[in-house]
Design a protein around this motif. Structure first.
Motif, PDB file in Angstrom:
ATOM      1  N   ILE A 171       0.816  -1.256  -0.077  1.00  0.00           N
ATOM      2  CA  ILE A 171       0.018   0.113   0.054  1.00  0.00           C
ATOM      3  C   ILE A 171       0.893   1.147   0.100  1.00  0.00           C
ATOM      4  O   ILE A 171       0.631   2.293  -0.820  1.00  0.00           O
ATOM      5  CB  ILE A 171      -0.888   0.013   1.102  1.00  0.00           C
ATOM      6  N   ALA A 172       2.030   1.203   0.767  1.00  0.00           N
ATOM      7  CA  ALA A 172       2.714   2.452   0.968  1.00  0.00           C
ATOM      8  C   ALA A 172       3.504   2.522  -0.302  1.00  0.00           C
ATOM      9  O   ALA A 172       3.308   3.945  -0.994  1.00  0.00           O
ATOM     10  CB  ALA A 172       3.907   1.956   1.996  1.00  0.00           C
ATOM     11  N   LEU A 173       3.900   1.753  -1.220  1.00  0.00           N
ATOM     12  CA  LEU A 173       4.363   2.014  -2.582  1.00  0.00           C
ATOM     13  C   LEU A 173       3.542   2.619  -3.395  1.00  0.00           C
ATOM     14  O   LEU A 173       3.680   3.451  -4.192  1.00  0.00           O
ATOM     15  CB  LEU A 173       4.927   0.670  -3.247  1.00  0.00           C
ATOM     16  N   TYR A 174       2.447   2.027  -3.504  1.00  0.00           N
ATOM     17  CA  TYR A 174       1.094   2.729  -4.535  1.00  0.00           C
ATOM     18  C   TYR A 174       0.841   4.002  -3.791  1.00  0.00           C
ATOM     19  O   TYR A 174       0.553   4.772  -4.835  1.00  0.00           O
ATOM     20  CB  TYR A 174       0.137   1.649  -4.168  1.00  0.00           C
ATOM     21  N   VAL A 175       0.585   4.123  -2.732  1.00  0.00           N
ATOM     22  CA  VAL A 175       0.403   5.728  -1.892  1.00  0.00           C
ATOM     23  C   VAL A 175       1.319   6.628  -2.643  1.00  0.00           C
ATOM     24  O   VAL A 175       1.197   7.569  -2.978  1.00  0.00           O
ATOM     25  CB  VAL A 175       0.202   5.609  -0.925  1.00  0.00           C
ATOM     26  N   ASN A 217      -3.886   1.454 -18.354  1.00  0.00           N
ATOM     27  CA  ASN A 217      -2.664   0.596 -18.554  1.00  0.00           C
ATOM     28  C   ASN A 217      -2.813  -0.671 -17.440  1.00  0.00           C
ATOM     29  O   ASN A 217      -3.009  -0.576 -16.588  1.00  0.00           O
ATOM     30  CB  ASN A 217      -1.645   1.633 -18.048  1.00  0.00           C
ATOM     31  N   ASN A 218      -2.569  -1.914 -18.288  1.00  0.00           N
ATOM     32  CA  ASN A 218      -2.897  -3.019 -17.520  1.00  0.00           C
ATOM     33  C   ASN A 218      -1.896  -3.306 -16.231  1.00  0.00           C
ATOM     34  O   ASN A 218      -2.303  -3.680 -15.180  1.00  0.00           O
ATOM     35  CB  ASN A 218      -2.577  -4.289 -18.418  1.00  0.00           C
ATOM     36  N   ALA A 219      -0.732  -2.682 -16.420  1.00  0.00           N
ATOM     37  CA  ALA A 219       0.425  -2.832 -15.144  1.00  0.00           C
ATOM     38  C   ALA A 219      -0.190  -1.986 -14.107  1.00  0.00           C
ATOM     39  O   ALA A 219      -0.211  -2.543 -12.947  1.00  0.00           O
ATOM     40  CB  ALA A 219       1.411  -2.373 -15.452  1.00  0.00           C
ATOM     41  N   PHE A 220      -0.803  -0.567 -14.282  1.00  0.00           N
ATOM     42  CA  PHE A 220      -1.202   0.007 -13.284  1.00  0.00           C
ATOM     43  C   PHE A 220      -2.370  -0.415 -12.508  1.00  0.00           C
ATOM     44  O   PHE A 220      -2.614  -0.543 -11.698  1.00  0.00           O
ATOM     45  CB  PHE A 220      -1.272   1.670 -13.856  1.00  0.00           C
ATOM     46  N   LYS A 221      -3.379  -1.199 -13.603  1.00  0.00           N
ATOM     47  CA  LYS A 221      -4.417  -1.727 -13.192  1.00  0.00           C
ATOM     48  C   LYS A 221      -4.274  -2.961 -12.202  1.00  0.00           C
ATOM     49  O   LYS A 221      -4.848  -3.020 -11.097  1.00  0.00           O
ATOM     50  CB  LYS A 221      -5.375  -2.220 -14.329  1.00  0.00           C
ATOM     51  N   ALA A 222      -3.261  -3.663 -12.414  1.00  0.00           N
ATOM     52  CA  ALA A 222      -2.926  -4.884 -11.579  1.00  0.00           C
ATOM     53  C   ALA A 222      -2.422  -4.226 -10.473  1.00  0.00           C
ATOM     54  O   ALA A 222      -2.648  -4.790  -9.349  1.00  0.00           O
ATOM     55  CB  ALA A 222      -1.755  -5.709 -12.428  1.00  0.00           C
ATOM     56  N   TYR A 238     -16.246  -4.388  -0.486  1.00  0.00           N
ATOM     57  CA  TYR A 238     -15.188  -3.420  -0.922  1.00  0.00           C
ATOM     58  C   TYR A 238     -14.203  -4.246  -2.190  1.00  0.00           C
ATOM     59  O   TYR A 238     -14.135  -3.416  -3.108  1.00  0.00           O
ATOM     60  CB  TYR A 238     -14.033  -3.183   0.063  1.00  0.00           C
ATOM     61  N   ALA A 239     -14.201  -5.202  -1.790  1.00  0.00           N
ATOM     62  CA  ALA A 239     -13.302  -6.138  -2.847  1.00  0.00           C
ATOM     63  C   ALA A 239     -13.967  -6.290  -4.183  1.00  0.00           C
ATOM     64  O   ALA A 239     -13.302  -6.223  -5.297  1.00  0.00           O
ATOM     65  CB  ALA A 239     -12.531  -7.458  -2.283  1.00  0.00           C
ATOM     66  N   LEU A 240     -15.232  -6.774  -4.024  1.00  0.00           N
ATOM     67  CA  LEU A 240     -16.176  -7.256  -5.318  1.00  0.00           C
ATOM     68  C   LEU A 240     -16.299  -5.779  -5.955  1.00  0.00           C
ATOM     69  O   LEU A 240     -16.250  -5.574  -7.082  1.00  0.00           O
ATOM     70  CB  LEU A 240     -17.475  -7.386  -4.693  1.00  0.00           C
ATOM     71  N   TYR A 241     -16.430  -4.634  -4.907  1.00  0.00           N
ATOM     72  CA  TYR A 241     -16.741  -3.211  -5.801  1.00  0.00           C
ATOM     73  C   TYR A 241     -15.563  -2.808  -6.692  1.00  0.00           C
ATOM     74  O   TYR A 241     -15.500  -2.307  -7.735  1.00  0.00           O
ATOM     75  CB  TYR A 241     -17.049  -2.314  -4.832  1.00  0.00           C
ATOM     76  N   ALA A 242     -14.217  -3.231  -5.933  1.00  0.00           N
ATOM     77  CA  ALA A 242     -13.040  -2.797  -6.797  1.00  0.00           C
ATOM     78  C   ALA A 242     -12.716  -3.449  -8.001  1.00  0.00           C
ATOM     79  O   ALA A 242     -12.478  -2.925  -9.013  1.00  0.00           O
ATOM     80  CB  ALA A 242     -11.900  -2.792  -5.650  1.00  0.00           C
ATOM     81  N   ILE A 243     -13.137  -4.732  -7.900  1.00  0.00           N
ATOM     82  CA  ILE A 243     -13.088  -5.700  -8.954  1.00  0.00           C
ATOM     83  C   ILE A 243     -13.780  -5.158 -10.176  1.00  0.00           C
ATOM     84  O   ILE A 243     -13.632  -4.800 -11.353  1.00  0.00           O
ATOM     85  CB  ILE A 243     -13.125  -6.891  -8.751  1.00  0.00           C
TER      86      ILE A 243
END
Lengths: 138, 110
Positions: free
Chosen positions: B20-24, B48-53, B98-103
């Protein structure tokens, strides 16, 4: 054995388990403040996802959704405060979390370092929050 | 707490924190460098697929990290057994929702 008269002794401090009602009688040191704010920001973020995810949804749905999102955020001071609060929560929780993990490694545990880094965590996260806020509003 | 051993939980809490820290930090760096994005920049970043992942990984880590966090926080303040199990159930439901919504947001939008 001392012969001091009993009436001169001061009232002995009482140590006991304290409850929520006693909290106002205790001054929480900055280290304690750093700890409880880490906890509060953590819970706030878990609950705040209920706002953040719909925001992400709206911003990605369509250009109209993206613009509507911007209007809501910039046209409304309550939304602005909530968003800035969540931004501070993210940054503070991250900074204090890193400090916590450094302390897991037995560093920064003496009183001076624990105090100094607790203060630094607040200063750093307020500065970063302000910088990001200034950058996205400019 | 989540049925895992506490040592395992301790590690997973820190590994998810690092993700999470890296992403933030990446998002904060992008905001500081480029300022508020336009819709087309925002849209192309998220296509972008990498950013999506990375987003999905960071979000799932967030839900897990938050769930473990609140499951440890509630019992410090709530002693009533019924309120306590209700809070735990809500927390699990929230994390799952949250997980289902995010997907849905990342992969099934439009």
């Amino acid at each position: 054995m001392s012969d001091q008269p009993l009436q001169k002794t001061k009232a002995r401090p009482v140590y006991r388990n304290i409850g929520m009602g006693d909290l106002a009688n205790y001054r929480l040191p900055i280290i304690g403040v750093a700890s409880i704010v880490h906890r509060i920001t953590g819970v706030a973020l878990f609950v705040g996802l209920i706002v953040l995810l719909p925001m992400l949804h709206m911003s990605l749905k369509s250009e109209a959704g993206f613009e509507a999102f911007r209007t809501i955020v910039w046209g409304n001071w309550i939304a602005k405060i909530v968003l800035l609060g969540l931004l501070f929560a993210i940054v503070y929780h991250l900074v204090a979390g890193v400090r916590h993990m450094i302390q897991d490694a037995n560093k920064w545990l003496d009183l001076a370092a624990a105090r100094g880094t607790a203060t630094a965590a607040f200063v750093a996260s307020i500065v970063v929050t302000a910088l990001v806020a200034w950058r996205i509003m400019a | 707490m989540s049925g895992k051993s506490f040592t395992q939980e301790w590690w997973l809490q820190r590994i998810s924190a690092a993700i999470i820290a890296l992403y933030v930090l990446l998002l904060i760096a992008l905001l500081l460098i480029y300022g508020a994005p336009s819709y087309s920049h925002w849209q192309s970043l998220f296509s972008n697929n990498a950013f999506k992942a990375f987003t999905l990984l960071a979000l799932i880590s967030t839900f897990y990290h938050g769930l473990i966090g609140v499951l440890h926080v509630w019992p410090d303040y709530v002693k009533n057994a019924m309120v306590s199990s209700a809070l735990n159930a809500f927390s699990w439901l929230a994390a799952g929702g949250y997980a289902l919504y995010a997907i849905y947001i990342l992969f099934f939008l439009k």
